[in-house]
Write an enzyme that holds these catalytic residues in place. Structure first.
Site, short mmCIF file in Angstrom:
data_model
loop_
_atom_site.label_atom_id
_atom_site.label_comp_id
_atom_site.label_asym_id
_atom_site.label_seq_id
_atom_site.Cartn_x
_atom_site.Cartn_y
_atom_site.Cartn_z
NE ARG A 21 -44.20 -11.23 63.83
CZ ARG A 21 -44.67 -11.85 64.90
NH1 ARG A 21 -44.02 -12.88 65.39
NH2 ARG A 21 -45.79 -11.47 65.47
CD GLU A 49 -45.36 -13.55 61.23
OE1 GLU A 49 -46.19 -12.61 61.27
OE2 GLU A 49 -45.09 -14.26 62.20
CE LYS A 84 -40.85 -18.03 65.96
NZ LYS A 84 -41.69 -18.12 67.19
CB THR A 113 -52.91 -22.90 63.89
OG1 THR A 113 -54.22 -23.46 63.86
CG2 THR A 113 -52.98 -21.41 63.59
CG ASP A 125 -62.16 -22.47 72.01
OD1 ASP A 125 -60.94 -22.25 71.97
OD2 ASP A 125 -62.85 -22.65 70.97
CB VAL A 174 -51.34 -14.51 73.57
CG1 VAL A 174 -50.32 -15.38 72.84
CG2 VAL A 174 -50.91 -14.32 75.02
CG ASP A 179 -50.32 -13.39 66.01
OD1 ASP A 179 -51.19 -13.20 65.14
OD2 ASP A 179 -49.95 -14.52 66.36
CE LYS A 202 -54.77 -14.41 64.56
NZ LYS A 202 -54.10 -14.50 65.87
CB SER A 214 -47.76 -10.77 73.94
OG SER A 214 -46.85 -11.72 73.49
CB VAL A 215 -46.97 -9.22 68.31
CG1 VAL A 215 -48.12 -8.24 68.45
CG2 VAL A 215 -45.63 -8.51 68.42
#
Length: 372
Positions: free
Chosen positions: A64, A75, A88, A103, A180, A243, A246, A250, A311-312
């Site tokens: 991307r 992106e 997208k 976010t 969290d 997850v 990404d 990060k 996973s990104v």
């Protein structure tokens, strides 16, 4: 249309018949999910993603295009096969919630390759959450231990409920341990999923949540090189679903976790830059998920092996999700036609669309506006 079954790919018309693409707004997308049911949507999108991953070689793929700023990233994610193009637009701005903004916000387009005509314009904020969770569960089916029933869910923000439900409905997870930094996030998840049938447990620490879990899902939003999961927390046989890491700079998993695991990714050229594996040498061995789904490479090789799905998010997942939403919207009669392109009797006469009242009228009117 059987929304939860695996659907054969349907080619779009080789020549578009209208210049007014179908538009699926955010409220219409909510209506679509409510009409079909969340379980069927997650299952349907997962099946569409699998079907398109099995056609991996058919796609013109690229990483991307990302524009980074101090507080976030914007992106574009394009991909195409020989009949259909999609992209997208998506952002990631962790500080947005303090201003009352999400976010992540997204929309997407599908177009006819033969003519370039847009076919479908859709919200993708809700749909991205669905496809991300569906992709996670799809990967876990081939990477997690059979009979996995307990998942730790680290990060209880906007994506968390979708992950919990995808793993419940598509993998059989029964217990989800929550952690969290913000207790309100975990309380929100508990309230939202109170009638789900899941055994939800709020934990005081990451270590408490992770201990003895079959699957660990990390989905945090902080734009930093974090180490949410460290090597001392992992146990033989765990599957880690990373997850939240990404984009460049990060991460969520320590290098020690990656070194101790068999690591799987979506698209190596993108994951080397954006995934947790950005911490590792360029020759660090990883396997693309499509190779496992097609049987070209093994997934989990034994019960004690630690596996990681780094996973990104990849454009092919959005391509599949757009296909699912388009076909579902058409089947349900949802969405509206959008006058996105000028309607011309003569396709070579674009200027003529301005001349309903004559050239002098158009010019004079514009001069008056400029003068004012």
């Amino acid at each position: 249309m059987n929304f939860s079954s695996s659907q054969p790919r349907k080619a779009f018309p080789k020549q578009a018949t209208t210049l007014s693409p179908l538009y699926l707004s955010a409220p219409a997308a909510v209506e679509l999910v409510q009409s079909i049911g969340l379980k069927a949507c997650l299952s349907g999108i997962a099946n569409f993603i699998k079907a398109d991953f099995l056609r991996w070689e058919d796609f013109d793929k690229s990483a991307r295009v990302a524009n980074h700023s101090t507080d976030g990233v914007i992106e574009l994610m394009p991909i195409a096969d020989d009949t259909t193009y999609s992209f997208k637009y998506v952002n990631g701005h962790p500080k947005n919630t303090a201003m009352g903004l999400p976010t992540v916000m997204a929309f997407g387009v599908m177009a006819d390759v033969a003519t370039g005509t847009p076919l479908f314009l859709s919200e993708l904020t809700l749909t991205t959450a669905l496809r991300t969770a569906a992709t996670s569960a799809l990967a876990a089916k081939v990477l997690a231990r059979p009979g996995s029933r307990v998942m730790a869910l680290i990060g209880n923000g906007a994506q968390s409920e979708f992950q919990a439900l995808a793993f419940q409905h598509l993998l059989g997870i029964e217990t989800v341990r929550l952690y969290d930094l913000d207790p309100k996030a975990s309380a929100k998840l508990m309230a939202n999923l109170s009638g789900s049938g899941l055994n939800l447990q709020i934990c005081d620490s990451i270590a408490q949540a992770v201990k003895g879990a079959d699957i660990v899902t990390t989905v945090t939003a902080d734009k930093s090189c974090a180490t949410i999961i460290t090597a001392d927390l992992i146990e033989p046989g765990m599957h880690i679903n990373g997850v939240g890491g990404d984009c460049p700079g990060k991460t969520e998993l320590s290098a020690g976790v990656l070194a101790a695991s068999k690591v799987f990714v979506e698209y190596i050229p993108q994951s080397r830059v954006e995934g947790d594996i950005q911490q590792m040498p360029d020759d660090f061995e990883v396997t693309e998920l499509w190779q496992v789904l097609k049987g070209h490479q093994p997934g989990r090789e034994h019960l004690q092996q630690i596996t990681v799905f780094d996973s990104v998010g990849f454009a092919l997942e959005d391509f599949a999700a757009l296909r699912f939403m388009y076909e579902s919207a058409c089947a349900l009669g949802l969405g509206e036609r959008l006058s996105l392109m000028p309607q011309m009797k003569d396709p070579k006469n674009l200027f003529g669309t301005l001349l309903k009242t004559g050239l002098s009228s158009v010019i004079e009117r514009s001069e008056r506006i400029c003068a004012a």
